[in-house]
Write an enzyme that holds these catalytic residues in place. Structure first.
Site, PDB file in Angstrom:
ATOM      1  N   ARG A 259      -1.778  11.033   6.899  1.00  0.00           N
ATOM      2  CA  ARG A 259      -1.765  10.483   5.776  1.00  0.00           C
ATOM      3  C   ARG A 259      -3.268  10.394   4.989  1.00  0.00           C
ATOM      4  NH1 ARG A 259      -0.141   4.514   6.564  1.00  0.00           N
ATOM      5  NH2 ARG A 259       0.029   4.607   4.384  1.00  0.00           N
TER       6      ARG A 259
ATOM      7  N   ARG B  13      -5.355   5.834  -0.648  1.00  0.00           N
ATOM      8  CA  ARG B  13      -4.317   4.993  -1.016  1.00  0.00           C
ATOM      9  C   ARG B  13      -4.596   4.275  -2.453  1.00  0.00           C
ATOM     10  NH1 ARG B  13      -3.792   6.700   3.307  1.00  0.00           N
ATOM     11  NH2 ARG B  13      -3.616   5.652   5.349  1.00  0.00           N
TER      12      ARG B  13
ATOM     13  N   HIS C 206     -10.304   4.745   2.875  1.00  0.00           N
ATOM     14  CA  HIS C 206      -9.531   3.797   3.754  1.00  0.00           C
ATOM     15  C   HIS C 206     -10.028   2.516   3.894  1.00  0.00           C
ATOM     16  CE1 HIS C 206      -7.419   3.009   7.313  1.00  0.00           C
ATOM     17  NE2 HIS C 206      -6.656   3.940   6.836  1.00  0.00           N
TER      18      HIS C 206
ATOM     19  N   GLU D 203       0.702  -1.183  -0.130  1.00  0.00           N
ATOM     20  CA  GLU D 203       0.112   0.101  -0.208  1.00  0.00           C
ATOM     21  C   GLU D 203       1.018   1.288  -0.089  1.00  0.00           C
ATOM     22  OE1 GLU D 203      -1.650   1.524   3.889  1.00  0.00           O
ATOM     23  OE2 GLU D 203      -1.547  -0.642   4.295  1.00  0.00           O
TER      24      GLU D 203
END
Length: 157
Positions: A127, A131, A146, A116
């Site tokens: 963050r 992703r 997420h 990831e």
């Protein structure tokens, strides 16, 4: 004397249980990484399995998930994709860690198949939720929530 033996047996039994539990964790009975990703539920017999057969192009496995064109990714997603292709350097220490697919949304694969990478979110101090998860066969997926959902990235489009 029997009381001493009973205490010793209980101690040895307790230690054996602890060692057994530790062995199960190390051998793959459970495991995890941060960020709520992992494969704990993905390999159970009751989990839905999806096809990882090659797509019509033959190079990237077809996940059966919805897709997103590379050009439709946010600018930060396209930048992260370029970093992945070039091997970094990555801006976050956690970029490149194993994604274990605990949610079971991505096709079931062996442990260590997925990695990831953070897609920065402007205005976030951490963050964020975005992703890109990449597989060893070149399959790549984008999530902006997420790991609640994924879309397979159609690279070059």
């Amino acid at each position: 004397m029997s009381r001493t033996w009973r205490n010793r047996l209980q101690l040895v039994g307790g230690l054996l249980l602890i060692l057994l539990a530790a062995w199960i964790v190390v051998a793959g009975g459970s495991g995890g990484d941060s960020g709520g990703s992992g494969d704990g539920g993905a390999t159970s017999a009751t989990s839905e399995t999806r096809s990882a057969a090659p797509s019509s192009g033959g190079a990237t496995p077809d996940s059966g998930l919805a897709t997103i064109a590379e050009s439709a990714l946010p600018p930060e997603g396209r930048e992260t994709l370029e970093l992945i292709r070039s091997g970094g350097p990555f801006p976050y220490d956690r970029d490149g860690i194993t994604f274990q697919n605990r949610e079971g949304i991505l096709p079931s694969q062996q442990r260590g198949y997925y990695r990831e990478y953070t897609v920065p979110t402007p205005g976030e101090d951490d963050r964020g939720a975005r992703r890109i998860v990449g597989g060893e066969a070149g399959d790549r997926y984008y999530t902006d929530d997420h790991y609640d959902s994924f879309r397979q990235i159609e690279e070059g489009q």
